[in-house]
Write an enzyme that holds these catalytic residues in place. Structure first.
Site, PDB file in Angstrom:
ATOM      1  N   ARG A  86      -4.303   5.623   1.149  1.00  0.00           N
ATOM      2  CA  ARG A  86      -4.552   6.487   0.002  1.00  0.00           C
ATOM      3  C   ARG A  86      -5.694   7.444   0.337  1.00  0.00           C
ATOM      4  O   ARG A  86      -6.611   7.094   1.073  1.00  0.00           O
ATOM      5  CB  ARG A  86      -4.945   5.658  -1.224  1.00  0.00           C
ATOM      6  N   TYR A 216       2.627   8.505   2.607  1.00  0.00           N
ATOM      7  CA  TYR A 216       2.112   7.132   2.506  1.00  0.00           C
ATOM      8  C   TYR A 216       2.320   6.579   1.090  1.00  0.00           C
ATOM      9  O   TYR A 216       2.005   7.251   0.087  1.00  0.00           O
ATOM     10  CB  TYR A 216       0.619   7.080   2.879  1.00  0.00           C
ATOM     11  N   LYS A 225       0.305   3.627  -8.281  1.00  0.00           N
ATOM     12  CA  LYS A 225      -1.075   3.959  -8.616  1.00  0.00           C
ATOM     13  C   LYS A 225      -1.123   5.144  -9.580  1.00  0.00           C
ATOM     14  O   LYS A 225      -1.956   5.204 -10.470  1.00  0.00           O
ATOM     15  CB  LYS A 225      -1.864   4.279  -7.343  1.00  0.00           C
ATOM     16  N   HIS A 245      -5.694  -2.895 -12.879  1.00  0.00           N
ATOM     17  CA  HIS A 245      -5.399  -3.189 -11.466  1.00  0.00           C
ATOM     18  C   HIS A 245      -5.545  -4.705 -11.267  1.00  0.00           C
ATOM     19  O   HIS A 245      -6.523  -5.165 -10.679  1.00  0.00           O
ATOM     20  CB  HIS A 245      -6.392  -2.408 -10.601  1.00  0.00           C
ATOM     21  N   CYS A 269      -8.167  -7.168  -1.057  1.00  0.00           N
ATOM     22  CA  CYS A 269      -9.110  -8.288  -1.202  1.00  0.00           C
ATOM     23  C   CYS A 269      -8.390  -9.580  -1.546  1.00  0.00           C
ATOM     24  O   CYS A 269      -8.984 -10.510  -2.077  1.00  0.00           O
ATOM     25  CB  CYS A 269     -10.150  -7.981  -2.282  1.00  0.00           C
ATOM     26  N   ASP A 294      -0.293  -6.830  -8.482  1.00  0.00           N
ATOM     27  CA  ASP A 294      -1.154  -5.644  -8.356  1.00  0.00           C
ATOM     28  C   ASP A 294      -1.512  -4.989  -9.690  1.00  0.00           C
ATOM     29  O   ASP A 294      -2.610  -4.466  -9.811  1.00  0.00           O
ATOM     30  CB  ASP A 294      -0.462  -4.614  -7.461  1.00  0.00           C
ATOM     31  N   ARG A 385       2.053  -2.058   5.840  1.00  0.00           N
ATOM     32  CA  ARG A 385       2.493  -2.590   4.553  1.00  0.00           C
ATOM     33  C   ARG A 385       3.902  -3.157   4.608  1.00  0.00           C
ATOM     34  O   ARG A 385       4.698  -2.767   5.459  1.00  0.00           O
ATOM     35  CB  ARG A 385       2.497  -1.459   3.510  1.00  0.00           C
TER      36      ARG A 385
HETATM   37  C1  OXD Z   1      -4.034  -0.547  -3.308  1.00  0.00           C
HETATM   38  C2  OXD Z   1      -2.637  -0.999  -3.202  1.00  0.00           C
HETATM   39  O1  OXD Z   1      -4.476   0.283  -2.518  1.00  0.00           O
HETATM   40  O2  OXD Z   1      -2.252  -1.855  -4.017  1.00  0.00           O
HETATM   41  O3  OXD Z   1      -4.728  -1.041  -4.209  1.00  0.00           O
HETATM   42  O4  OXD Z   1      -1.888  -0.499  -2.347  1.00  0.00           O
HETATM   43 MN    MN Z   2      -3.668  -2.303  -5.537  1.00  0.00          MN
END
Ligand code: OXD
Ligand code: MN
Length: 601
Positions: A86, A216, A225, A245, A269, A294, A385
């Site tokens: 991102r 991406y 997002k 989130h 994380c 997510d 990913r």
């Molecule tokens: C992030 C994702 O960047 O979920 O938070 O891809």
């Molecule tokens: Mn995320």
């Protein structure tokens, strides 16, 4: 400009499902006039359509077919090496005034931005196919569910949207023919994937997203997002709900008592790992199930918070995923998965750092270059990913499609902190919990472009995703609290604290069940805790540590509060609030003063 996405020509019966809503048809015509594609492909989300798109993507090297025996019906995609994460510095919130976007967002004036984007999009799809992707975020019968359309010139985007959203007919049915119905307009063009012509722009007042110059996922799967969080958070405030989130998981005890918790951790994380946690052998009979990994959309029903997962798939970080760290993720990505920027082994399998399999002696790295264990470069990109349907998850919760959502007993905030922050503690009340979220911080990861490993404040893990003024967002949390009769308890966790020798103090992964269990005990009012200046803290015997191979000194250390470190932390909270330039609600300033004064007592 080289055409990096040549047009494709579907046979009759594919690509011709035009929506019946006139507002959608008018908008597609307008974008078509601007971008001048070779043809328009109306997606319906069908199996036949997917097979056709995959075969065209293989011909154009957008996808590489993986070994059917190793990972069936799965593909590898390599993005442009300049386009792997991102891009927060090219992400804009385009509200009429800068103040509405607030101090944490890049702002740009809507009329000027539209003009600039129109310039970039003019003729951008010449010689390309313009795909129109109807999609739905949320279970079919949820009042929270939203419809979006994404126009794109990328087949990779269409194939990923098919996994990540409920795409096609379901969305068209939900929208219907009412030309005044609410739906999100998303336009994406790869252009020539030039970082100098890369912009991700959100127009919350118009429910519109325009993203150019990237391929991406986080920048171009506009459902995720862009809609579910940035536009979603704006709509949520306006309409009285929450877009967060957060993962959502269910925990069931051997007696069959079930709770749901939502947890906000910054990108990369461990949200996916936590959402798919398998309890250690000692916790026989306990079950953890996944609603989402997510994003959580939450509404108040009868004074209680209920959550749905708006997504339909997982877009997870590949490196570090293994049978040891996350068996459910490994089973999920063993078939019907699109990998992006992983390494390709000589036998057509994917490989990444941290996978259980032994390192291959030779592979092609994420750029397609020869790689061997002696190479200095990583084989898989650190932000490589997987995109996989949530149906693949063996631990999927049975209520994942429930329109009303699942009742949330606890909210957990957490980050990656080497020091200061203990393994777990509980806020004294809702507004104190909002303070914990607002002052959350984490060491940065590869999920976003930029330096890795620096502590940055990331309120509620929403810093890159809040689509309006962060001060108003904090106030929205406080206002939601006032409407809750039975609010979730709020906790903070840190799996990443390190000891004096730099080693992690806590084993993490499945063992996080022990922390989750204490959280559930607190919800059930059976768990013990000590009152500390930062909140309710478990003593070592409040945590169930049976059969865990851990040094008592480590437990004491990870639950400890170092007064000097906390003086620095409180000062950092103040500095962060000051940096926001006066938008932080009085209530949170008060919480900071109270925290400081508890340390003086
Ligand atoms: C992030 C994702 O960047 O979920 O938070 O891809
Ligand atoms: Mn995320």
């Amino acid at each position: 400009m080289k055409n990096i996405a040549p047009a494709i020509f579907p046979p009759n019966g594919i690509g011709d499902t035009e929506p019946t809503n006139q507002a959608v048809l008018d908008w597609v015509q307008e974008i078509g006039k601007l971008t001048k594609p070779e043809n328009i492909f109306w997606c319906d989300g069908s199996e036949r359509e997917s097979e056709f798109l995959i075969s065209e993507s293989l011909k154009q090297n957008v996808l590489i077919k993986l070994n059917e025996k190793k990972v069936s019906r799965s593909y590898l995609h390599r993005s442009n090496p300049n386009d792997v994460a991102r891009v927060e510095k090219f992400t804009f919130i385009c509200t009429p005034t800068k103040n509405e976007a607030g101090p944490t967002n890049n702002w740009s004036e809507p009329a000027e931005t539209y003009a600039k984007l129109q310039g970039l999009l003019n003729g951008a799809m010449r010689g390309r196919t313009m795909f129109v992707v109807p999609y739905m975020m949320g279970p079919p019968d949820s009042p929270l569910t939203k419809v979006g359309f994404e126009i794109t010139d990328s087949k990779y985007v269409v194939l990923n949207m098919r996994i990540m959203t409920r795409m096609g007919k379901a969305a068209l049915d939900r929208l219907g023919t009412d030309p005044t119905a609410e739906w999100n307009r998303g336009v994406h063009s790869l252009l020539d994937v030039d970082p100098d012509r890369r912009l991700i722009c959100h127009f919350p007042q118009d429910n519109t997203i325009i993203s150019v110059g990237s391929g991406y996922g986080g920048n171009v799967l506009l459902s995720k997002k862009c809609l579910a969080l940035r536009i979603g958070s704006y709509l949520a405030r306006k309409q009285g709900w929450m877009a967060e989130h957060m993962l959502i998981l269910g925990v069931e005890s051997p007696e069959g008592k079930k709770h749901y918790v939502a947890a906000a951790f910054p990108s990369a994380c461990g949200k996916t790992n936590f959402a798919m946690l398998i309890p250690p052998a000692y916790f026989k009979g306990w079950k953890v199930t996944t609603i989402g990994d997510d994003i959580a959309w939450m509404q108040i029903r009868n004074g209680q918070l209920y959550a749905v997962n708006p997504e339909n798939g997982y877009f997870g970080v590949v490196p570090g995923t293994s049978y040891q760290s996350n068996p459910n993720a490994m089973k999920s990505i063993a078939h019907d998965t699109i990998y992006t920027n992983a390494a390709l082994t000589d036998d057509g399998d994917v490989w990444w750092e941290g996978k259980d399999d032994a390192r291959p002696m030779h592979a092609l790295d994420w750029r397609g270059n020869d790689w061997s264990p002696a190479s200095k470069e990583k084989a898989a990109h650190p932000n490589s990913r997987f995109t996989t349907p949530m149906r693949n998850n063996p631990a999927l919760d049975l209520d994942v499609e429930k329109g009303e959502g699942v009742p949330i007993s606890a909210i957990i905030f957490g980050g990656r902190r080497s020091d200061t922050v203990p393994l777990v503690y509980q806020a004294f009340d809702w507004n104190h919990g909002v303070y914990l979220g607002a002052t959350m911080a984490s060491e940065t990861t590869a999920a976003a472009a930029g330096a890795v490993g620096q502590v940055r404040r990331d309120p509620m893990a929403m810093l890159p995703f809040c689509g309006y003024n962060i001060g108003d967002y904090f106030q929205h949390w406080i206002d939601i609290g006032k409407r809750l009769i039975n609010p979730p308890l709020i906790f903070n966790v840190n799996w990443f604290r390190k000891g004096v020798n730099g080693q992690f103090l806590w084993p993490g992964f499945g063992e996080n069940m022990r922390v989750l269990k204490w959280i559930i005990d607190r919800c059930e009012e059976t768990g013990g805790a000590l009152k500390s200046p930062i909140g309710w803290l478990p003593s070592p015997h409040d945590l169930d540590l049976a059969e865990l191979d851990i040094d008592h000194k480590c437990v004491a250390e990870i639950l400890g509060i170092d007064h000097e470190e906390w003086q620095k932390e409180i000062a950092a909270h103040g500095k962060f609030f000051d940096s926001l330039g006066g938008v932080v609600p009085e209530e949170l300033q008060k919480k900071r003063e109270q925290l400081a004064s508890r340390f003086r007592e």
